[in-house]
Design a protein around this motif. Structure first.
Motif, short mmCIF file in Angstrom:
data_model
loop_
_atom_site.label_atom_id
_atom_site.label_comp_id
_atom_site.label_asym_id
_atom_site.label_seq_id
_atom_site.Cartn_x
_atom_site.Cartn_y
_atom_site.Cartn_z
N TRP A 136 -7.78 -76.49 -11.87
CA TRP A 136 -7.69 -77.93 -11.65
C TRP A 136 -8.79 -78.55 -12.50
O TRP A 136 -9.96 -78.19 -12.35
N SER A 137 -8.41 -79.47 -13.39
CA SER A 137 -9.40 -80.02 -14.31
C SER A 137 -9.05 -81.46 -14.66
O SER A 137 -8.02 -81.98 -14.23
N LYS A 138 -9.93 -82.07 -15.44
CA LYS A 138 -9.65 -83.41 -15.97
C LYS A 138 -10.11 -83.47 -17.41
O LYS A 138 -10.93 -82.66 -17.86
N GLN A 139 -9.56 -84.40 -18.13
CA GLN A 139 -9.90 -84.57 -19.53
C GLN A 139 -11.36 -84.97 -19.67
O GLN A 139 -11.88 -85.75 -18.88
N GLY A 140 -12.04 -84.39 -20.66
CA GLY A 140 -13.42 -84.74 -20.93
C GLY A 140 -14.44 -84.06 -20.04
O GLY A 140 -15.62 -84.36 -20.12
N CYS A 141 -14.00 -83.14 -19.20
CA CYS A 141 -14.90 -82.44 -18.27
C CYS A 141 -15.47 -81.21 -18.96
O CYS A 141 -14.74 -80.25 -19.24
N SER A 142 -16.78 -81.22 -19.23
CA SER A 142 -17.39 -80.08 -19.93
C SER A 142 -17.37 -78.82 -19.07
O SER A 142 -17.19 -77.72 -19.60
N TYR A 143 -17.52 -78.96 -17.77
CA TYR A 143 -17.47 -77.79 -16.89
C TYR A 143 -16.07 -77.19 -16.88
O TYR A 143 -15.91 -75.96 -16.86
N GLU A 173 -8.81 -82.24 -1.78
CA GLU A 173 -9.60 -82.59 -0.60
C GLU A 173 -8.98 -81.99 0.67
O GLU A 173 -9.69 -81.46 1.53
N ALA A 174 -7.66 -82.05 0.76
CA ALA A 174 -6.98 -81.49 1.93
C ALA A 174 -7.12 -79.97 2.00
O ALA A 174 -7.32 -79.40 3.07
N LYS A 175 -7.02 -79.32 0.84
CA LYS A 175 -7.07 -77.86 0.82
C LYS A 175 -8.48 -77.30 0.93
O LYS A 175 -8.70 -76.30 1.62
N TYR A 176 -9.43 -77.93 0.23
CA TYR A 176 -10.76 -77.33 0.08
C TYR A 176 -11.92 -78.26 0.45
O TYR A 176 -13.07 -77.85 0.37
N GLY A 177 -11.64 -79.50 0.80
CA GLY A 177 -12.69 -80.43 1.17
C GLY A 177 -13.50 -80.96 0.01
O GLY A 177 -14.62 -81.42 0.19
N VAL A 178 -12.95 -80.88 -1.21
CA VAL A 178 -13.64 -81.40 -2.40
C VAL A 178 -12.68 -82.28 -3.20
O VAL A 178 -11.46 -82.12 -3.12
N ALA A 206 -1.58 -66.54 -0.87
CA ALA A 206 -2.94 -66.04 -0.66
C ALA A 206 -3.79 -66.32 -1.90
O ALA A 206 -3.78 -65.54 -2.85
N TYR A 207 -4.47 -67.42 -1.88
CA TYR A 207 -5.33 -67.80 -3.00
C TYR A 207 -6.76 -67.95 -2.53
O TYR A 207 -7.01 -68.41 -1.43
N GLU A 208 -7.68 -67.56 -3.39
CA GLU A 208 -9.09 -67.83 -3.15
C GLU A 208 -9.50 -68.90 -4.15
O GLU A 208 -9.16 -68.83 -5.33
N ALA A 209 -10.22 -69.89 -3.67
CA ALA A 209 -10.61 -71.00 -4.53
C ALA A 209 -12.09 -70.93 -4.87
O ALA A 209 -12.92 -70.65 -4.01
N VAL A 210 -12.38 -71.16 -6.14
CA VAL A 210 -13.76 -71.29 -6.59
C VAL A 210 -14.01 -72.79 -6.74
O VAL A 210 -13.47 -73.42 -7.65
#
Length: 85
Positions: free
Chosen positions: A10-17, A48-53, A66-70
């Protein structure tokens, strides 16, 4: 990492990370899919619903339901999860 597992970034344009994560995965020869949250607040709502972020990058690694999220920023967190698979 198991052959049948998938990686979703999951990302956005211009995000260096986000770019750092994608470059790392490419250097390791790992395929991934991207979900772009740029101008898509509904996708941030899902995070936000899945991981609180609402921030990116978030990397999901797994199969089926079965997924683990970083959710922490930093390659070391991603490496730790990949090493466990």
């Amino acid at each position: 990492m198991a052959e049948n597992q998938s990686i979703v970034v999951w990302s956005k344009q211009g995000c260096s990370y986000c770019n750092e994560v994608k470059t790392y995965l490419e250097e390791k020869g790992l395929s991934y899919q991207t979900i772009d949250v740029t101008e898509n607040d509904d996708r941030r709502d899902i995070l936000e619903a899945k991981y609180g972020v609402r921030h990116v990058p978030v990397v999901e690694i797994g199969q089926g339901n079965a997924y683990e999220a970083v959710t922490e920023v930093g390659i070391q967190h991603l490496e730790k999860v990949l090493a466990n698979d």
